[in-house]
Each structure stands twice: as structure tokens, then as C-alpha cells.
Write an enzyme that holds these catalytic residues in place. Structure first.
Site, PDB file in Angstrom:
ATOM      1  N   ARG A  36      40.338  33.477  33.530  1.00  0.00           N
ATOM      2  CA  ARG A  36      40.415  34.933  33.706  1.00  0.00           C
ATOM      3  C   ARG A  36      39.161  35.482  34.383  1.00  0.00           C
ATOM      4  O   ARG A  36      39.246  36.454  35.135  1.00  0.00           O
ATOM      5  CB  ARG A  36      40.619  35.618  32.360  1.00  0.00           C
ATOM      6  CG  ARG A  36      42.040  35.425  31.862  1.00  0.00           C
ATOM      7  CD  ARG A  36      42.299  36.202  30.606  1.00  0.00           C
ATOM      8  NE  ARG A  36      43.722  36.147  30.296  1.00  0.00           N
ATOM      9  CZ  ARG A  36      44.228  36.452  29.118  1.00  0.00           C
ATOM     10  NH1 ARG A  36      43.439  36.829  28.133  1.00  0.00           N
ATOM     11  NH2 ARG A  36      45.518  36.391  28.912  1.00  0.00           N
ATOM     12  N   LYS A 199      62.250  33.579  21.477  1.00  0.00           N
ATOM     13  CA  LYS A 199      63.224  34.510  20.900  1.00  0.00           C
ATOM     14  C   LYS A 199      63.950  35.345  21.932  1.00  0.00           C
ATOM     15  O   LYS A 199      63.349  35.801  22.906  1.00  0.00           O
ATOM     16  CB  LYS A 199      62.486  35.484  19.981  1.00  0.00           C
ATOM     17  CG  LYS A 199      61.861  34.836  18.767  1.00  0.00           C
ATOM     18  CD  LYS A 199      61.171  35.908  17.975  1.00  0.00           C
ATOM     19  CE  LYS A 199      60.539  35.371  16.701  1.00  0.00           C
ATOM     20  NZ  LYS A 199      59.757  36.435  16.075  1.00  0.00           N
ATOM     21  N   GLY A 349      52.631  34.545  28.783  1.00  0.00           N
ATOM     22  CA  GLY A 349      51.404  33.838  28.448  1.00  0.00           C
ATOM     23  C   GLY A 349      51.614  32.357  28.180  1.00  0.00           C
ATOM     24  O   GLY A 349      50.872  31.510  28.686  1.00  0.00           O
ATOM     25  N   GLY A 372      51.716  39.733  28.125  1.00  0.00           N
ATOM     26  CA  GLY A 372      52.496  40.905  27.702  1.00  0.00           C
ATOM     27  C   GLY A 372      52.743  41.870  28.847  1.00  0.00           C
ATOM     28  O   GLY A 372      53.843  42.438  28.976  1.00  0.00           O
TER      29      GLY A 372
HETATM   30  P1  ADP Z   1      55.994  33.442  27.028  1.00  0.00           P
HETATM   31  O1  ADP Z   1      54.688  33.656  26.281  1.00  0.00           O
HETATM   32  O2  ADP Z   1      55.822  32.599  28.246  1.00  0.00           O
HETATM   33  O3  ADP Z   1      56.717  34.736  27.288  1.00  0.00           O
HETATM   34  P2  ADP Z   1      57.390  32.929  24.552  1.00  0.00           P
HETATM   35  O4  ADP Z   1      56.224  33.483  23.792  1.00  0.00           O
HETATM   36  O5  ADP Z   1      58.640  33.709  24.577  1.00  0.00           O
HETATM   37  O6  ADP Z   1      56.947  32.572  26.066  1.00  0.00           O
HETATM   38  O7  ADP Z   1      57.790  31.501  23.985  1.00  0.00           O
HETATM   39  C1  ADP Z   1      56.908  30.433  23.902  1.00  0.00           C
HETATM   40  C2  ADP Z   1      57.105  29.651  22.634  1.00  0.00           C
HETATM   41  O8  ADP Z   1      58.451  29.278  22.482  1.00  0.00           O
HETATM   42  C3  ADP Z   1      56.296  28.389  22.639  1.00  0.00           C
HETATM   43  O9  ADP Z   1      55.311  28.463  21.631  1.00  0.00           O
HETATM   44  C4  ADP Z   1      57.320  27.300  22.338  1.00  0.00           C
HETATM   45  O10 ADP Z   1      56.868  26.325  21.418  1.00  0.00           O
HETATM   46  C5  ADP Z   1      58.459  28.083  21.740  1.00  0.00           C
HETATM   47  N1  ADP Z   1      59.743  27.381  21.881  1.00  0.00           N
HETATM   48  C6  ADP Z   1      60.352  26.966  22.997  1.00  0.00           C
HETATM   49  N2  ADP Z   1      61.482  26.299  22.727  1.00  0.00           N
HETATM   50  C7  ADP Z   1      61.610  26.282  21.383  1.00  0.00           C
HETATM   51  C8  ADP Z   1      62.562  25.724  20.474  1.00  0.00           C
HETATM   52  N3  ADP Z   1      63.636  25.065  20.922  1.00  0.00           N
HETATM   53  N4  ADP Z   1      62.354  25.898  19.157  1.00  0.00           N
HETATM   54  C9  ADP Z   1      61.278  26.564  18.709  1.00  0.00           C
HETATM   55  N5  ADP Z   1      60.338  27.116  19.506  1.00  0.00           N
HETATM   56  C10 ADP Z   1      60.498  26.980  20.837  1.00  0.00           C
HETATM   57 MG    MG Z   2      54.280  34.062  24.246  1.00  0.00          MG
END
Ligand code: ADP
Ligand code: MG
Length: 392
Positions: A36, A199, A349, A372
């Protein structure tokens, strides 16, 4: 609406307050990942070359009365100094007499780093008094902290609201807005979106928007489980969001062929890298098992949809990539994107962390530095830190 950039204002000899995103990880009092800081260097170097008086401000972590001393800006200043190859003065206040005195003494081409902005309780409250005190330090305000632009805080929004000084974007902010904005507003087609992560409930806004804009939306990660359950499958011990089932049903019904779900998955008998694992077709999962990654047939199917893509927007890992045995799907998608002759943009992130783990950040068109903020941008929300800037 396009925003004025640092190139549109005269900064020579001016006091320029730059909101940067120096919210970096620390370990043992040292910066453990300086990406960063490096991302802000183009703006800082440009201002120094232009003989501005450069005053940097950022938040760092979540200071409380107990952990405050561990979240001082000093180690960040040290790392910045190494990267720039010149001394950086780091102050131990955000505003106050020591700051006013130091700023008064600045000469053209000088550089100061203020203390952690969240040491002031008015930062997160967007307190007008704090915002005015910050604005009084500067003749020009530059926001280069895309990662904080979704927050209306004193250093991101109030400082502009409470003053008449020019307010413009820095180069990193501009790059983020251009890359994410271009992908959404004017994508070369086929435009393929990939959505994963934990989620559905975090991503409903993004999914809705991408389902209208993209030609295909490929699903992976934990969110796929909720879609599987909505289709009537037993997902056993998989991460699933029962409260998001109605949303998942609505999306399945409205999206038609656009929404593509995994055809096979990697399941494990424990949430652990050492767990027993199996690859199986998507469907009912045996009791006691959980889905932790997409399977190899899904990777192939997604690769063939991606093969002729001209724009790809990816948010959310395909599996629990933090465990090496369940990182294959995520890394395979990252490698596929790296080889495409397409505009490839990553938001989120954890997604950015996964691409970095795969060593592929430089092989993609743009990996957002704002977790975010990139999500809210993809949802189509107005980012207060961007809205506050002067229109071009
Ligand atoms: P980003 O930060 O890129 O927006 P998210 O925060 O939505 O992504 O999701 C990332 C998390 O999702 C990671 O910590 C990963 O371990 C978890 N994840 C991905 N696939 C699964 C799964 N099948 N079961 C549980 N957790 C998962
Ligand atoms: Mg995340």
C-alpha cells in the site's frame, strides 16, 4: 462524473495534504507488507518533483486506549523513507501545535507524515472541527486513499466539506476509478464476471449488478453452497447461509443461463488443511463433509467460458485458498486470467491477497487496493471520499 486529478491543480510551493492509505500490516513493530505504501509512491513522487510541500495522512488499524502505541505511524514513515531514499519526518500528532509548527517551517519539496488519523476521535465521526483543523494545514487536498473512500471520515470527506481548498484525486485513486469504472461502464465483450468468497449476503448488491452487466457470471467459493442448497441439495457441513436462501432462489430464478454454478467440488471431512479430501460431482454432500474448493471439471468449464472473454471482473476466492490443499481452484482461475488477452480486474481484499499469494498481481490488468471500497464501487454505491472531490 469524472473528478479533477492532481495534474489539474497548481501545487508548486503549495501545502498539499494527501490522504493516503497506509493502513499496512505490522509485525513486531515493522511493516510486514508495504504494497500500500508503494502504491502511493507515484503521487508522492510527482508532488515532490513539482516542489510541493507534501503532508501525508492515513489511518492505521483500529487504535484503542490499550493498543495505541503499537499503531503509531513511525514504522510506516521509516519504510516510506527507505522506499523514497530520503528522510521522512513523522509527527506524533495529527493536529496540534507540533503539527502547525512543523508545517509552517516546510519548504518546497519537503515531506511530512502526520500521526495515525484515528488517534483523533473526530476522524471516524467526521467531526467538522477536526476537519477544519486539517484543512487549515493545507492549500490543496489530494485523496489517494481509494481503500478508505467508502468511509465518510474527517480525512476523506469532512476536510472537503468544511473548506474551500481544491480537492482532487491522486494517481492511485484515479487508476482505481478508471479500471473499475471502465470494466463496469464500457466493457469489451464477452464480459465475464467471477463471483466467489464466503457469503452471498455480502455480495447480493454486486451479484445483482453483475447479472445485469456481464454476459456470464461464474460462481465459486462458499457462496455456491447457498445456491446448491437453494436448488435442493444437501450441503452437509458446508458453510451455508440459510437466511440468504430466498435471495439465492430469486437470483437462480431470474438469472437463467447467465449464472453458472460449479459442476464438481472438493470436499473435506474437517475444516483443516490436513483433512481427508475428495473430489465429487456437485450434488448431495455426504454427512460430516464440507465443500472447500471448486473441482477440476469446474475449472475446465470456467476456462472454456473465459477463453474468449475480453473483460473479466473477479471478486471472491473459489475456495478456502488460505489452506494449500483447497487453493487449487482459486490459483487455477488466477493463472487463467493471467494468460488471457483481456482486461482482467480483481476486487475484494481476500481476492487481492489470493492473487498476490499466486504471485500474479502484475500479470493482471488491475488488482484493486481497496477491499471494502471496491465492493461498494462494484455495487454501484457512491463512495463519499470520491463524491467529495472537485468535478473535472
Ligand atoms: P473478498 O475479500 O475478496 O471480497 P470474501 O471476503 O467474500 O472475498 O471471501 C473470502 C473468504 O471466503 C476466504 O477467507 C475464503 O477462505 C472463504 N471461502 C471461500 N470458499 C469457501 C468455502 N467453500 N467454504 C468456506 N469459506 C470459503
Ligand atoms: Mg474479504
Amino acid at each position: 462524473m469524472a473528478k479533477k486529478s492532481v495534474k489539474d491543480v497548481d501545487v508548486r510551493d503549495k501545502r498539499v495534504l494527501v490522504r493516503v492509505d497506509f493502513n499496512v500490516p505490522l509485525s513486531n513493530g515493522k511493516v510486514s507488507d508495504d504494497s500500500r505504501i508503494r502504491a502511493a509512491l507515484p503521487t508522492i513522487n510527482y508532488l515532490l518533483d513539482q516542489e510541493a510541500k507534501v503532508i501525508l495522512v492515513s489511518h492505521l488499524g483500529r487504535p484503542t486506549a490499550e493498543n495505541r502505541d503499537s499503531l503509531r505511524m513511525a514504522p510506516v514513515g521509516e519504510r516510506l523513507s527507505k522506499l523514497l531514499g530520503r528522510p521522512v519526518t513523522t509527527l506524533s500528532e495529527v493536529v496540534g501545535d507540533s503539527v502547525t509548527e512543523a508545517v509552517d517551517k516546510m519548504k518546497a519539496g519537503d515531506l511530512l507524515l502526520l500521526e495515525n488519523s484515528r488517534f483523533e476521535s473526530g476522524e471516524k465521526k467526521n467531526d467538522p472541527t477536526l476537519a477544519k483543523r486539517l484543512a487549515a494545514l493545507a492549500d490543496v487536498y489530494v485523496n489517494d486513499a481509494f481503500g478508505s473512500a467508502h468511509r465518510a471520515h474527517a480525512t476523506t470527506a469532512g476536510i472537503v466539506e468544511q473548506s474551500d481548498i481544491p480537492a482532487v484525486s491522486g494517481f492511485l485513486m484515479q487508476k482505481e476509478l478508471d479500471a473499475l469504472g471502465e470494466a463496469l461502464s464500457n466493457p469489451d465483450r464477452p464480459f465475464v464476471a467471477i463471483q466467489g468468497g464466503a457469503k452471498i449476503s455480502d455480495k447480493v448488491g454486486v451479484l445483482d449488478r453483475l447479472l445485469t452487466l456481464a454476459d456470464h457470471v461464474l460462481i465459486g467459493g462458499g457462496m455456491a453452497n447457498t445456491f446448491f442448497k437453494a436448488q435442493g441439495y444437501d450441503v452437509a457441513d458446508s458453510l451455508v447461509e440459510d437466511e440468504a436462501l430466498p435471495e439465492a432462489e430469486r437470483l437462480l430464478a431470474s438469472a437463467g443461463d447467465k449464472l453458472v454454478l460449479p459442476i464438481d467440488v472438493v470436499v473435506a471431512d474437517d475444516f483443516s488443511n490436513e483433512a481427508q479430501r475428495r473430489t465429487m460431482a456437485a450434488g448431495d454432500i455426504p454427512a460430516g463433509w464440507r465443500i472447500l474448493d471448486i473441482g477440476p471439471h469446474t475449472v475446465e468449464a470456467y476456462q472454456s467460458i473465459l477463453a474468449d472473454a475480453k473483460t473479466v471482473l473477479w471478486n471472491g476466492p473459489m475456495g478456502v485458498f488460505e489452506m494449500s490443499n483447497f487453493a487449487k481452484g482459486t490459483f487455477a482461475i488466477a493463472e487463467t486470467l493471467a494468460e488471457l488477452d483481456a482486461t482482467t480486474v480483481v476486487g475484494g481484499g481476500d481476492s487481492a491477497a489470493a492473487v498476490a499469494d499466486a504471485g500474479l498481481t502484475d500479470d493482471l490488468t488491475h488488482v484493486s487496493t481497496g477491499g471494502g471500497a471496491s465492493m461498494e464501487f462494484l455495487e454501484g454505491k457512491t463512495l463519499p471520499g470520491v463524491a467529495a472531490l472537485d468535478d473535472a
